[in-house]
Design a protein around this motif. Structure first.
Motif, short mmCIF file in Angstrom:
data_model
loop_
_atom_site.label_atom_id
_atom_site.label_comp_id
_atom_site.label_asym_id
_atom_site.label_seq_id
_atom_site.Cartn_x
_atom_site.Cartn_y
_atom_site.Cartn_z
N ILE A 1 0.89 -1.23 -0.02
CA ILE A 1 -0.05 -0.07 -0.03
C ILE A 1 0.94 1.32 -0.07
N VAL A 2 0.57 2.14 -1.00
CA VAL A 2 1.36 3.50 -1.11
C VAL A 2 0.29 4.53 -0.69
N HIS A 3 0.67 4.97 0.43
CA HIS A 3 -0.28 6.02 0.82
C HIS A 3 0.04 7.53 0.55
N THR A 4 -0.59 8.06 -0.57
CA THR A 4 0.14 9.48 -0.82
C THR A 4 -1.42 10.48 -0.93
N ALA A 5 -2.42 9.93 -0.52
CA ALA A 5 -3.68 10.74 -0.41
C ALA A 5 -3.56 11.90 0.77
N ALA A 6 -3.88 13.31 0.23
CA ALA A 6 -3.58 14.13 1.64
C ALA A 6 -4.35 15.44 1.13
N GLN A 7 -4.38 16.28 2.37
CA GLN A 7 -4.68 17.72 2.34
C GLN A 7 -3.30 18.19 2.15
N PRO A 8 -2.67 18.68 1.29
CA PRO A 8 -1.20 18.86 1.16
C PRO A 8 -0.85 20.26 1.46
#
Ligand SMILES: NC(=O)c1ccc[n+]([C@@H]2O[C@H](COP(=O)([O-])OP(=O)(O)OC[C@H]3O[C@@H](n4cnc5c(N)ncnc54)[C@H](O)[C@@H]3O)[C@@H](O)[C@H]2O)c1
Length: 350
Positions: free
Chosen positions: A85-92
């Motif tokens: 799992i690569v977790h890149t979703a964000a409010q950045p």
């Protein structure tokens, strides 16, 4: 066929992960609800990238899921049971967070916890790579001794020549609400690693960039700066005389590190990931470089007030990454990265 779940799959880093793993023959599931458009308006829209991925790769499946949806996240990981799992979703954006504190925390901290717990319940063997940020250090790097040079600030102390290490304090500094929500996620990812013995890692990004960014004023400075140059828009410099330094890493090099980690994972690791000293640049120097590439003058305004909690000089020390994964190195220098971003804005019709 191996399976990977990528959150934020239409964004800068997520889309690069999707491409890489599709090319390597994995089944790739992308989770993205285009919340970047909700955060930043139409210029932040990432649907163009999602469409490109769907057109290019048969084994890519897009899942329109919000990572705040705890039940949905759990059901998705239960159904897929991925290997990674690569977790890149964000409010950045650290500036935006102050006006949307609940959304920021719910996505960055709550969303990460939803993913971690769903991983532990459904696929505890899966390698979990989390995109964290150098904002976990808050503005503490600004307390280091700095020297002012012609076009940039720099660390005065030789110990920091290579940049900031993972052992730097994340405590007792001003983070912005974004930095604080990312600290929560970062510590939680480490905790799931240590407490439950899961193969997790936090990558504390400097400036991540590349041609797939939907750069806007509040996030994605290099992409946005280059777009301004191309479209004769004024770029606003916020304080520090325009000499603030960022270390920039192309998304391709970020993903090649993720690959190395997924291939040989460790437990609860933390790495600072950026361009390092060689790929560091100040805003004034970035103006010079893009003018050199495009042949167009950079238009800009200067306001004295710096962004709250903004770093004056930040360079990631890459020693730990190189020590643990000696085959990994930076392949894209600054000029190449600038040229690729410039070209991509042209192709997108800017
Ligand atoms: N770009 C940088 O300079 C930088 C620097 C340091 C850390 N990071 C971190 O790296 C990660 C990736 O950054 P990026 O530049 O690729 O961001 P990005 O905004 O380009 O991509 C993030 C994607 O996540 C999606 N998303 C947002 N909220 C969501 C939700 N609730 N559910 C599902 N999808 C959602 C967005 O629509 C977007 O497509 C982030 O965690 C960011 O904090 C980025």
């Amino acid at each position: 066929m191996k399976k990977i779940v990528v959150t934020g799959s239409s964004g800068l880093i997520g889309s690069e992960v999707v491409r890489k793993y599709c090319q390597s023959g994995w089944k790739v599931y992308g989770i993205d609800n285009n919340m970047r458009a909700d955060f930043f308006g139409p210029n932040g829209d990432t649907r163009w990238n999602q469409q490109r991925l769907l057109a290019d790769y048969e084994q890519f499946e897009h899942l329109e899921l919000d990572i705040r949806d705890r039940t949905g996240v759990d059901a998705t990981l239960a159904a897929i049971r991925p290997d990674a799992i690569v977790h890149t979703a964000a409010q950045p954006s650290h500036d935006l967070a102050a006006s949307r504190p609940f959304d920021d925390f719910d996505v960055n901290a709550g969303g990460t916890l939803n993913l971690l717990e769903a991983t532990r319940r459904n696929c505890p063997e899966a390698v979990f790579v989390h995109m964290s940020t150098n904002k976990v250090y808050g503005d503490a790097p600004n307390r280091l001794n700095l020297v002012e040079k012609d076009t940039r600030w720099d660390f005065a102390d030789a110990d920091y020549f290579n940049g900031i290490k993972e052992s730097f304090s994340i405590d007792q500094s001003k983070h912005s609400l974004f930095g604080a929500s990312k600290v929560s996620a970062d510590v939680m990812v480490q905790e799931y690693g240590r407490y439950f013995n899961l193969p997790t890692c936090c990558l504390r990004g400097g400036c991540l960039t590349g041609p797939n960014h939907s750069g806007v004023e509040l996030h994605g400075f290099l992409s946005y700066l280059i777009k301004c140059n191309l479209t004769d828009r004024k770029y606003t410099v916020f304080g520090y005389k325009g000499k603030q330094v960022r270390d920039n890493i192309h998304s391709h090099d970020v993903v090649s590190f993720m690959e190395a980690f997924i291939e040989a994972p460790r437990i609860a690791e933390v790495y600072n990931i950026g361009g390092g000293r060689d790929n560091s640049i100040s805003i004034l120097e970035a103006f010079q470089l893009i003018e050199d590439i495009s042949g167009k003058k950079m238009l800009y305004d200067y306001v004295d007030q710096n962004r709250a909690g903004d770093h004056i000089c930040y360079i990631s020390d890459l020693d730990k990454m190189k020590r643990d994964y000696p085959q990994w190195h930076i392949t894209k220098n600054l000029r190449t990265t600038f040229e690729e971003i410039y070209q991509s804005w042209l192709e997108r019709g800017e």
